[in-house]
Design an enzyme around this catalytic site. Structure first.
Site, PDB file in Angstrom:
ATOM      1  N   ARG A  14       0.836  -1.215   0.000  1.00  0.00           N
ATOM      2  CA  ARG A  14       0.000   0.000   0.000  1.00  0.00           C
ATOM      3  C   ARG A  14       0.873   1.270   0.000  1.00  0.00           C
ATOM      4  NH1 ARG A  14      -0.869   5.007   1.879  1.00  0.00           N
ATOM      5  NH2 ARG A  14      -0.218   4.319   3.949  1.00  0.00           N
ATOM      6  N   ASP A  15       1.459   1.558   1.153  1.00  0.00           N
ATOM      7  CA  ASP A  15       2.219   2.809   1.286  1.00  0.00           C
ATOM      8  C   ASP A  15       3.361   2.846   0.273  1.00  0.00           C
ATOM      9  OD1 ASP A  15       3.333   5.142   2.216  1.00  0.00           O
ATOM     10  OD2 ASP A  15       3.862   4.395   4.188  1.00  0.00           O
ATOM     11  N   HIS A 210       6.533   4.075  12.775  1.00  0.00           N
ATOM     12  CA  HIS A 210       6.620   4.085  11.304  1.00  0.00           C
ATOM     13  C   HIS A 210       7.691   5.113  10.940  1.00  0.00           C
ATOM     14  CE1 HIS A 210       4.622   4.150   7.175  1.00  0.00           C
ATOM     15  NE2 HIS A 210       5.390   5.234   7.148  1.00  0.00           N
ATOM     16  N   HIS A 212      10.829   6.733   8.428  1.00  0.00           N
ATOM     17  CA  HIS A 212      11.385   6.915   7.083  1.00  0.00           C
ATOM     18  C   HIS A 212      12.893   7.113   7.198  1.00  0.00           C
ATOM     19  CE1 HIS A 212       7.699   7.916   4.414  1.00  0.00           C
ATOM     20  NE2 HIS A 212       7.387   7.024   5.332  1.00  0.00           N
ATOM     21  N   CYS A 243       7.392   9.642   0.992  1.00  0.00           N
ATOM     22  CA  CYS A 243       6.406  10.714   1.098  1.00  0.00           C
ATOM     23  C   CYS A 243       6.620  11.670  -0.059  1.00  0.00           C
ATOM     24  CB  CYS A 243       6.560  11.450   2.417  1.00  0.00           C
ATOM     25  SG  CYS A 243       5.490  12.903   2.506  1.00  0.00           S
ATOM     26  N   ASN A 252      10.171   4.961   3.070  1.00  0.00           N
ATOM     27  CA  ASN A 252       9.987   4.074   4.211  1.00  0.00           C
ATOM     28  C   ASN A 252      11.254   3.297   4.507  1.00  0.00           C
ATOM     29  OD1 ASN A 252       7.025   4.215   4.799  1.00  0.00           O
ATOM     30  ND2 ASN A 252       6.918   3.686   2.623  1.00  0.00           N
TER      31      ASN A 252
END
Lengths: 307, 307
Positions: A14-15, A210, A212, A243, A252
């Site tokens: 997904r992300d 979460h 990055h 992002c 990520n």
């Protein structure tokens, strides 16, 4: 005292894929999810029920979930921005329906306005009926808090601001909360303060991290979280995605790098790192770009050499 | 309790450039060193007096040092494999002569044999006259211990093996010791054990860490060292170099990433991170390859954007 076991929530499908330039066919997405599951990943953020107008990469949410046969013990997660999105998810047959839905808030007022078109307080009001409807259908709800360490528009974010939005999520019944360093600016001391601010509202077992790797800090931040007792982290195989607002972003943190760290610390993940690295190499090839995982790249290179 | 101040030993000009494919002109090396010094770096591993037959990239050691005007407060380091190498260094005029020399041992018997053409014990015997001669000339001697976490030939290395070679270095009068994860396989728990094994022979103030980011673990390992009180780390701007024996290797941890971590933790380094990132971008351009520093890349991209 480090946790003995850590749960990885694989967010690559997904992300990750949402933020990749090249589109991936639905059948390849399904094959990707199956590879991750075969490597021992037990929690996966698979897709999103955001409007296809905003995120065309994930317009195939219903079709993708219909192609998946979820193995026993595996949990799927999906993003739902609102009640109509949730209703699309609930229309799926039981065996295809994700068990966990994610609502997406922010610790930064400006990021909330730019990303969600409303302020933080209003976003929580909008999520309340989503949470209620999801709970009525027996789903677990995670609240994601973006910009928990810093915002591309506001700069540094105070831990108190994170505590405030986490408290609001608690107020509408969100089951657990993920703290996201959306632009990767955090370092371990500040991360500790943010986790502690969130821990005023939820037990540590209901918090996740979460991170990055934009500034290379993700694993150091995860180590700081582990020292606090946090035992649940999002990660994206091959470092997929990122992002779109973060300049020069690697995105990520790569799942392979996190699993390498955890196994090195003697922490159980249930994941086969070599199989995971293969899944990362496979999807990187599909996307026509090198893996952003350092451990994945090194493991893959090592295994191609004669021994 | 974290240290308040950390010393970075910038190894890009030596360890970095030695392991890069493209040769760099002596004048560019000197310009590179000057940029690093202007960014506030106070300790630099500048070159090596290894035989030019083995390391042609650094055959210009005498010429390079002759071109440098060391600012007040700056210390230069150089590798010396043996007494003839040291004599070449000592032939330099005072103002050009590095204050610190590095002898290079290993915690792995096989790596020592392949890299130094002799076993560990014999390598220490060979270093003894180098140490004595360097001390007689008023120089400080660092002992580098490669393969402190793992060896490309032997696999994992026991902390006791590291303790043993560190003890031997103490025996011949080496002033301080650098523990090097040459192939980047270490994780924080094992790193802690290795530092503790070395700390049986030297106070923590005489130990330093040298980490590679091959598996993405370097910053987590540095954080673990900081927690133990270690306050001296090698790093290579733009992640220059690496170990030629490590497959798929990204090499040395990037100085920009380390400084970003340290400043985020409120630890003083004396370094201007933006100027450091500029030096990293400059040398990467000279080498015709992207920077391997995540913080360096992100900072550089951010500063090119309109604000």
């Amino acid at each position: 005292m480090l946790p003995q076991r850590v749960t990885i929530v694989e967010v690559g499908p997904r992300d990750g894929l949402q933020n990749e330039a090249r589109p991936v066919a639905t059948a390849d997405k399904a094959a990707f999810v199956r590879r991750l599951e075969a490597a021992g990943v037990r929690e996966l953020e698979v897709t999103s029920f955001v409007s296809p107008r905003w995120v065309p990469q994930l317009a195939d949410a219903t079709e993708l979930l219909g192609q998946l046969r979820r193995p026993a013990g595996v949990r799927h997660h999906a993003l739902v921005p609102n009640v109509p999105g949730l209703e699309r998810l609930l229309a799926l047959p039981d065996e295809a329906r994700p068990q966990e839905v994610v609502v997406f808030g922010a610790a930064s007022e400006m990021f909330s306005r730019r990303n969600l078109n409303c302020g933080i307080d209003e976003s929580i009001e909008r999520f309340a009926p989503v949470v209620a409807r999801a709970h009525a259908a027996g789903l677990v709800v995670r609240g994601a808090v973006s910009c928990a360490l810093g915002c591309p528009f506001e700069g540094p974010i105070a831990p108190a601001a994170v505590g405030r939005v986490v408290g609001l999520m608690r107020g509408i019944g969100v089951d657990h909360v993920g703290l996201a360093d959306t632009i990767g600016v955090g370092t371990p001391g500040r991360v500790r303060e943010v986790v502690e601010a969130a821990a005023a509202h939820y037990p540590l077992t209901d918090l996740s991290g979460h991170f990055h790797d934009t500034y290379g800090q993700a694993l150091a931040n995860i180590l700081a979280c582990l020292d606090l007792g946090l035992a649940r982290f999002d990660a994206s195989v091959a470092g997929l995605g990122g992002c779109p607002y973060a300049p020069g972003a690697t995105g990520n943190v790569a799942t392979e790098d996190v699993v390498y760290l955890l196994h090195g610390l003697g922490i159980d993940t249930g994941i086969d790192l070599d199989a995971l690295a293969d899944a990362g190499a496979w999807i990187s090839e599909r996307l026509g770009r090198p893996s952003a995982s350092r451990a994945g790249t090194a493991l893959h290179a090592r295994r191609r050499l004669p021994t």
